[in-house]
Design a protein around this motif. Sequence first.
Motif, PDB file in Angstrom:
ATOM      1  N   ASP A  82     -15.644   5.285  87.407  1.00  0.00           N
ATOM      2  CA  ASP A  82     -14.836   6.052  88.367  1.00  0.00           C
ATOM      3  C   ASP A  82     -13.349   5.824  88.164  1.00  0.00           C
ATOM      4  OD1 ASP A  82     -14.338   4.272  91.458  1.00  0.00           O
ATOM      5  OD2 ASP A  82     -14.422   3.480  89.426  1.00  0.00           O
ATOM      6  N   ASP A  83     -12.977   5.090  87.115  1.00  0.00           N
ATOM      7  CA  ASP A  83     -11.573   4.765  86.914  1.00  0.00           C
ATOM      8  C   ASP A  83     -11.275   4.773  85.428  1.00  0.00           C
ATOM      9  OD1 ASP A  83      -8.963   3.713  87.878  1.00  0.00           O
ATOM     10  OD2 ASP A  83      -9.534   2.006  86.665  1.00  0.00           O
ATOM     11  N   PRO A  84     -10.185   5.416  85.007  1.00  0.00           N
ATOM     12  CA  PRO A  84      -9.861   5.392  83.583  1.00  0.00           C
ATOM     13  C   PRO A  84      -9.552   3.967  83.129  1.00  0.00           C
ATOM     14  CG  PRO A  84      -8.116   6.484  84.852  1.00  0.00           C
ATOM     15  CD  PRO A  84      -9.230   6.201  85.800  1.00  0.00           C
ATOM     16  N   THR A  85     -10.007   3.653  81.932  1.00  0.00           N
ATOM     17  CA  THR A  85      -9.741   2.341  81.357  1.00  0.00           C
ATOM     18  C   THR A  85      -8.645   2.513  80.326  1.00  0.00           C
ATOM     19  OG1 THR A  85     -12.014   1.657  81.730  1.00  0.00           O
ATOM     20  CG2 THR A  85     -10.747   0.386  80.153  1.00  0.00           C
ATOM     21  N   GLY A  86      -7.421   2.207  80.737  1.00  0.00           N
ATOM     22  CA  GLY A  86      -6.266   2.426  79.894  1.00  0.00           C
ATOM     23  C   GLY A  86      -5.538   1.139  79.572  1.00  0.00           C
ATOM     24  N   PRO A  87      -4.267   1.253  79.226  1.00  0.00           N
ATOM     25  CA  PRO A  87      -3.522   0.070  78.752  1.00  0.00           C
ATOM     26  C   PRO A  87      -3.339  -1.018  79.793  1.00  0.00           C
ATOM     27  CG  PRO A  87      -2.076   2.006  79.007  1.00  0.00           C
ATOM     28  CD  PRO A  87      -3.476   2.491  79.114  1.00  0.00           C
ATOM     29  N   ILE A  88      -3.248  -0.655  81.076  1.00  0.00           N
ATOM     30  CA  ILE A  88      -3.043  -1.686  82.101  1.00  0.00           C
ATOM     31  C   ILE A  88      -4.281  -2.559  82.228  1.00  0.00           C
ATOM     32  CG2 ILE A  88      -2.625  -2.094  84.552  1.00  0.00           C
ATOM     33  CD1 ILE A  88      -0.955   0.473  84.573  1.00  0.00           C
ATOM     34  N   LYS A  89      -5.444  -1.922  82.341  1.00  0.00           N
ATOM     35  CA  LYS A  89      -6.681  -2.703  82.464  1.00  0.00           C
ATOM     36  C   LYS A  89      -6.938  -3.513  81.205  1.00  0.00           C
ATOM     37  CE  LYS A  89      -9.757  -1.084  85.093  1.00  0.00           C
ATOM     38  NZ  LYS A  89     -10.810  -0.293  85.751  1.00  0.00           N
ATOM     39  N   HIS A  90      -6.683  -2.909  80.048  1.00  0.00           N
ATOM     40  CA  HIS A  90      -6.891  -3.636  78.800  1.00  0.00           C
ATOM     41  C   HIS A  90      -5.944  -4.829  78.694  1.00  0.00           C
ATOM     42  CE1 HIS A  90     -10.037  -1.449  76.803  1.00  0.00           C
ATOM     43  NE2 HIS A  90      -9.427  -0.293  76.985  1.00  0.00           N
ATOM     44  N   SER A  91      -4.742  -4.712  79.265  1.00  0.00           N
ATOM     45  CA  SER A  91      -3.812  -5.845  79.213  1.00  0.00           C
ATOM     46  C   SER A  91      -4.342  -7.022  80.021  1.00  0.00           C
ATOM     47  CB  SER A  91      -2.429  -5.424  79.721  1.00  0.00           C
ATOM     48  OG  SER A  91      -2.426  -5.214  81.127  1.00  0.00           O
ATOM     49  N   HIS A  92      -5.029  -6.754  81.135  1.00  0.00           N
ATOM     50  CA  HIS A  92      -5.612  -7.833  81.930  1.00  0.00           C
ATOM     51  C   HIS A  92      -6.754  -8.512  81.157  1.00  0.00           C
ATOM     52  CE1 HIS A  92      -3.114  -6.453  85.090  1.00  0.00           C
ATOM     53  NE2 HIS A  92      -3.873  -5.458  85.493  1.00  0.00           N
ATOM     54  N   VAL A  93      -7.570  -7.704  80.489  1.00  0.00           N
ATOM     55  CA  VAL A  93      -8.651  -8.269  79.685  1.00  0.00           C
ATOM     56  C   VAL A  93      -8.073  -9.141  78.571  1.00  0.00           C
ATOM     57  CG1 VAL A  93     -10.587  -7.734  78.165  1.00  0.00           C
ATOM     58  CG2 VAL A  93     -10.190  -6.342  80.211  1.00  0.00           C
ATOM     59  N   THR A  94      -7.038  -8.641  77.904  1.00  0.00           N
ATOM     60  CA  THR A  94      -6.407  -9.387  76.823  1.00  0.00           C
ATOM     61  C   THR A  94      -5.836 -10.705  77.325  1.00  0.00           C
ATOM     62  OG1 THR A  94      -5.865  -7.346  75.644  1.00  0.00           O
ATOM     63  CG2 THR A  94      -4.617  -9.306  75.046  1.00  0.00           C
ATOM     64  N   ASP A  95      -5.244 -10.686  78.525  1.00  0.00           N
ATOM     65  CA  ASP A  95      -4.682 -11.911  79.094  1.00  0.00           C
ATOM     66  C   ASP A  95      -5.759 -12.983  79.271  1.00  0.00           C
ATOM     67  OD1 ASP A  95      -2.153 -10.838  79.181  1.00  0.00           O
ATOM     68  OD2 ASP A  95      -2.238 -10.305  81.312  1.00  0.00           O
ATOM     69  N   VAL A  96      -6.933 -12.572  79.770  1.00  0.00           N
ATOM     70  CA  VAL A  96      -8.012 -13.541  79.999  1.00  0.00           C
ATOM     71  C   VAL A  96      -8.596 -14.027  78.676  1.00  0.00           C
ATOM     72  CG1 VAL A  96     -10.271 -13.899  81.063  1.00  0.00           C
ATOM     73  CG2 VAL A  96      -8.536 -12.569  82.259  1.00  0.00           C
ATOM     74  N   LEU A  97      -8.728 -13.136  77.696  1.00  0.00           N
ATOM     75  CA  LEU A  97      -9.245 -13.559  76.396  1.00  0.00           C
ATOM     76  C   LEU A  97      -8.281 -14.520  75.711  1.00  0.00           C
ATOM     77  CD1 LEU A  97     -10.646 -10.150  75.106  1.00  0.00           C
ATOM     78  CD2 LEU A  97     -11.987 -12.143  75.826  1.00  0.00           C
ATOM     79  N   ARG A  98      -6.982 -14.308  75.944  1.00  0.00           N
ATOM     80  CA  ARG A  98      -5.976 -15.181  75.333  1.00  0.00           C
ATOM     81  C   ARG A  98      -5.885 -16.524  76.073  1.00  0.00           C
ATOM     82  NH1 ARG A  98      -1.767 -12.214  76.246  1.00  0.00           N
ATOM     83  NH2 ARG A  98      -1.974 -10.967  74.354  1.00  0.00           N
ATOM     84  N   ASP A  99      -6.046 -16.480  77.391  1.00  0.00           N
ATOM     85  CA  ASP A  99      -5.949 -17.675  78.227  1.00  0.00           C
ATOM     86  C   ASP A  99      -7.172 -17.701  79.137  1.00  0.00           C
ATOM     87  OD1 ASP A  99      -5.217 -19.837  79.752  1.00  0.00           O
ATOM     88  OD2 ASP A  99      -3.523 -18.863  80.732  1.00  0.00           O
ATOM     89  N   PRO A 100      -8.310 -18.187  78.646  1.00  0.00           N
ATOM     90  CA  PRO A 100      -9.594 -18.023  79.343  1.00  0.00           C
ATOM     91  C   PRO A 100      -9.749 -18.904  80.574  1.00  0.00           C
ATOM     92  CG  PRO A 100      -9.909 -19.255  77.318  1.00  0.00           C
ATOM     93  CD  PRO A 100      -8.482 -18.817  77.327  1.00  0.00           C
ATOM     94  N   ARG A 101      -9.218 -18.429  81.666  1.00  0.00           N
ATOM     95  CA  ARG A 101      -9.350 -19.077  82.963  1.00  0.00           C
ATOM     96  C   ARG A 101      -9.356 -17.980  84.014  1.00  0.00           C
ATOM     97  NH1 ARG A 101      -4.236 -18.976  85.265  1.00  0.00           N
ATOM     98  NH2 ARG A 101      -2.573 -18.456  83.780  1.00  0.00           N
ATOM     99  N   VAL A 102      -9.728 -18.330  85.243  1.00  0.00           N
ATOM    100  CA  VAL A 102      -9.668 -17.355  86.332  1.00  0.00           C
ATOM    101  C   VAL A 102      -8.212 -17.009  86.598  1.00  0.00           C
ATOM    102  CG1 VAL A 102     -10.195 -16.925  88.752  1.00  0.00           C
ATOM    103  CG2 VAL A 102     -11.792 -18.249  87.342  1.00  0.00           C
ATOM    104  N   GLN A 103      -7.896 -15.717  86.621  1.00  0.00           N
ATOM    105  CA  GLN A 103      -6.527 -15.259  86.800  1.00  0.00           C
ATOM    106  C   GLN A 103      -6.465 -14.226  87.921  1.00  0.00           C
ATOM    107  OE1 GLN A 103      -4.468 -14.105  83.196  1.00  0.00           O
ATOM    108  NE2 GLN A 103      -5.689 -15.481  81.927  1.00  0.00           N
TER     109      GLN A 103
END
Length: 206
Positions: free
Chosen positions: A62-83
């Motif tokens: 129900d929501d486009p998956t664009g650069p903002i959401k992908h940036s959050h995923v990238t942040d967690v993959l780069r720094d794997p902790r609850v954010q």
Amino acid sequence: MQNALRQAAFVARDVQAFLDNPAAAKADLLHWLTLLKSGDRYKRISLFDAQGRLLLMLPPEDDPTGPIKHSHVTDVLRDPRVQMTDIHRGDAGDIHLNIDFPVFAPAAQTPIAVVLLELDPNHYFYPLVQSWPTPSRTAETLLVRRDGDDVLFLNELRHQKGAALALRGSAKEPRLPAAMGARGEVGTTEGVDYRGVPVVAVVRAL
């Protein structure tokens, strides 16, 4: 809650099973994701793999998956902790904040997936801010942050609708309490608010 989910064995087990065989394991994974979302605690839940690809979304897609959401995923993959993200506009322009956490397989050092829990501040946070600390005809609480040379208002305001992430003022304005906060000033002061009304303000950093 999020730290508990990150450490729960069933989370890693069900996510890994879904990665290995989506058709066979989807029902179990959707079961607890749906329970997690029950009661509208979260507006949306998304699951991404370690390559940043969307695997599941509730409600479905129900929501486009664009650069903002992908940036959050990238942040967690780069720094794997609850954010927890700041209040922001998503790829579709809606206002929300995220609690994002990585999913690890047993003994793994890198995440196998990332879960994004999206909260709508209009449901609980903005009403809480507007009602705190006590009922008042005129007083209100403002959340702001500096954005370049501007001060950006983060919450809905009592005296102006549609202000969240839309209303701005100059961070250099000497008598605007919100600008004082953006400049790092703290304490009790007199000033002129966003309406041009003289006010007494208490400015604090969060």
